[in-house]
Design a protein around this motif. Structure first.
Motif, short mmCIF file in Angstrom:
data_model
loop_
_atom_site.label_atom_id
_atom_site.label_comp_id
_atom_site.label_asym_id
_atom_site.label_seq_id
_atom_site.Cartn_x
_atom_site.Cartn_y
_atom_site.Cartn_z
N TYR A 144 0.92 -1.28 0.10
CA TYR A 144 0.06 0.16 0.04
C TYR A 144 0.71 1.27 -0.10
CZ TYR A 144 -4.31 -2.31 0.98
OH TYR A 144 -5.74 -2.99 0.90
N ARG A 198 -5.19 9.31 1.01
CA ARG A 198 -5.60 7.96 1.64
C ARG A 198 -4.55 6.96 1.35
NH1 ARG A 198 -11.56 6.91 0.23
NH2 ARG A 198 -11.51 9.37 0.10
N TYR A 242 3.59 0.70 2.57
CA TYR A 242 3.44 -0.32 3.89
C TYR A 242 3.10 -1.47 3.08
CZ TYR A 242 2.36 3.52 6.93
OH TYR A 242 2.31 4.81 7.59
N GLY A 274 3.09 -3.75 8.06
CA GLY A 274 4.37 -3.37 8.58
C GLY A 274 4.49 -1.84 9.15
N LYS A 275 5.43 -1.23 9.57
CA LYS A 275 5.60 -0.02 10.27
C LYS A 275 5.76 0.95 9.21
CE LYS A 275 6.97 -0.83 14.88
NZ LYS A 275 7.93 -0.55 16.07
N SER A 311 -13.69 -2.98 8.27
CA SER A 311 -12.72 -2.84 9.50
C SER A 311 -12.27 -1.50 9.95
CB SER A 311 -11.83 -3.76 8.93
OG SER A 311 -12.18 -5.24 8.31
N TYR A 313 -9.15 0.22 11.74
CA TYR A 313 -7.61 0.28 11.88
C TYR A 313 -7.11 1.71 12.70
CZ TYR A 313 -7.21 -3.82 8.61
OH TYR A 313 -7.10 -4.63 7.91
N GLN A 328 -4.04 3.89 13.55
CA GLN A 328 -2.63 3.98 12.89
C GLN A 328 -1.90 5.32 13.78
OE1 GLN A 328 -2.38 5.43 8.87
NE2 GLN A 328 -0.11 4.86 9.03
N GLN A 332 3.84 4.57 12.93
CA GLN A 332 3.42 3.39 12.88
C GLN A 332 2.48 2.79 11.76
OE1 GLN A 332 4.51 1.05 15.39
NE2 GLN A 332 6.02 2.81 16.12
N GLY A 333 2.57 1.71 11.52
CA GLY A 333 1.56 1.18 10.44
C GLY A 333 0.19 0.86 10.98
N PRO A 334 -0.86 0.92 10.26
CA PRO A 334 -2.33 0.91 10.74
C PRO A 334 -2.34 -0.77 11.52
CG PRO A 334 -2.28 1.34 8.66
CD PRO A 334 -0.72 0.96 8.71
N PHE A 359 -5.02 -3.34 13.25
CA PHE A 359 -6.38 -4.00 13.14
C PHE A 359 -7.16 -3.92 14.60
CE2 PHE A 359 -10.01 -6.25 11.77
CZ PHE A 359 -10.43 -7.05 12.74
N GLN A 401 -13.54 -6.03 13.06
CA GLN A 401 -14.33 -5.96 11.75
C GLN A 401 -15.78 -6.42 11.99
OE1 GLN A 401 -13.84 -9.49 8.91
NE2 GLN A 401 -12.63 -7.93 7.93
N LEU A 438 -4.70 8.15 13.82
CA LEU A 438 -5.49 8.43 12.80
C LEU A 438 -6.11 7.03 12.87
CD1 LEU A 438 -6.23 9.53 10.35
CD2 LEU A 438 -4.45 8.44 9.08
N LEU A 474 -8.68 4.49 10.73
CA LEU A 474 -9.03 4.26 9.16
C LEU A 474 -10.02 3.29 9.02
CD1 LEU A 474 -5.30 3.82 8.00
CD2 LEU A 474 -6.82 5.86 7.54
N ILE A 498 -9.30 -4.59 -0.53
CA ILE A 498 -9.58 -3.75 0.61
C ILE A 498 -9.33 -2.10 0.17
CG2 ILE A 498 -9.13 -3.39 3.18
CD1 ILE A 498 -8.69 -6.41 3.44
N PHE A 531 -9.62 1.76 1.80
CA PHE A 531 -9.46 2.57 3.01
C PHE A 531 -9.90 4.01 2.77
CE2 PHE A 531 -6.75 0.09 5.89
CZ PHE A 531 -6.17 -0.72 5.02
N GLY A 532 -10.75 4.48 3.61
CA GLY A 532 -10.94 5.83 3.80
C GLY A 532 -10.08 6.84 4.07
N GLU A 533 -9.96 8.27 4.06
CA GLU A 533 -9.06 9.06 4.32
C GLU A 533 -8.81 9.18 6.01
OE1 GLU A 533 -9.48 11.93 0.59
OE2 GLU A 533 -9.57 12.67 2.59
#
Lengths: 109, 111
Positions: A36, A43, A86, A100-101, B33, B35, B37, B41-43, B45, B48, B88, B90, B100, B102-104
């Motif tokens: 991603y 987004r 990502y 991942g981060k 789902s 998430y 963030q 960091q990454g999102p 979970f 869901q 954030l 998501l 999948i 994602f929204g903003e």
């Protein structure tokens, strides 16, 4: 439980240079892997997924099950590639993602 | 256009307060789902929803709860806000085997 590791927080390259963003995963089953991208103030959007084996915006990624890796590559970076990338994994039978981060790619002129 | 709409885009809350975030998925996407963030960091979970029921949950406390409506839209509720809840949030829509989207996101700041 699955895990996704992106070892580099920041990758800085010059325009025209090759790029490789690393992604390693741990998962006992057969995963589905994604990249991603998140451009500034936009987004999160899908860049590519391993099962489609396509090239998007010049980027490719090959799933290496032996090395449990899914590195993202591009032969010639462009300034517009600057973004947060990502790597994500989807486990069998699930629709949720483990991320991942992230790696910030900065392409300088 | 991914078609996933989230509101509000930004909000500030005080510790101990409660917050509700909203998500409207693209037409036909019945699985939603959420998430979290955090900065740098990454999102991660949270949970869901499918067919108005929580189907999977990540490693988040019970302060985080949700709901899905018959039109597939969803809410995320967080009670007793902590400073560490600043992130954030998501919303993602899709389903098994589908892409999948994602929204903003909704930026939550807890002060």
């Amino acid at each position: 439980a699955q895990r996704v590791t992106q070892p580099e927080k920041l990758l800085s390259v010059f325009k025209g240079a090759p790029v490789e963003l690393k992604c390693n995963y741990s998962y006992s089953g057969s995963p589905e892997l994604f990249w991603y991208v998140q451009y500034s103030r936009q987004r999160l959007q899908l860049l590519l997924r391993h099962i489609s084996r396509e090239s998007i915006k010049g980027f490719t990624a090959d799933l290496n099950k032996g090395e449990t890796s899914f590195h993202l590559k591009k032969p010639f970076a462009q300034e517009e590639d600057s973004a947060m990338y990502y790597c994500a994994l989807r486990a069998e039978g699930y629709s949720t993602l483990t991320f991942g981060k992230g790696t910030m790619l900065l392409v300088s002129p | 256009d991914a078609g996933v709409t989230q509101s509000p885009t930004h909000l500030i809350k005080t510790r101990g307060q409660q917050v509700t975030l909203r998500c409207s998925p693209k037409s036909g996407h019945d699985t939603v789902s959420w998430y979290q963030q955090a900065l740098g960091q990454g999102p991660q979970f949270i949970f869901q929803y499918y067919e108005e029921e929580e189907r999977q949950r990540g490693n988040f406390p019970d302060r985080f709860s949700g709901h899905q409506f018959p039109n597939y839209s969803s809410e995320l509720n967080v009670n007793a806000l902590l400073l560490g809840d600043s992130a954030l949030y998501l919303c993602a829509a899709g389903g098994s085997g589908n892409t999948i989207y994602f929204g903003e996101g909704s930026w939550l700041t807890v002060v």
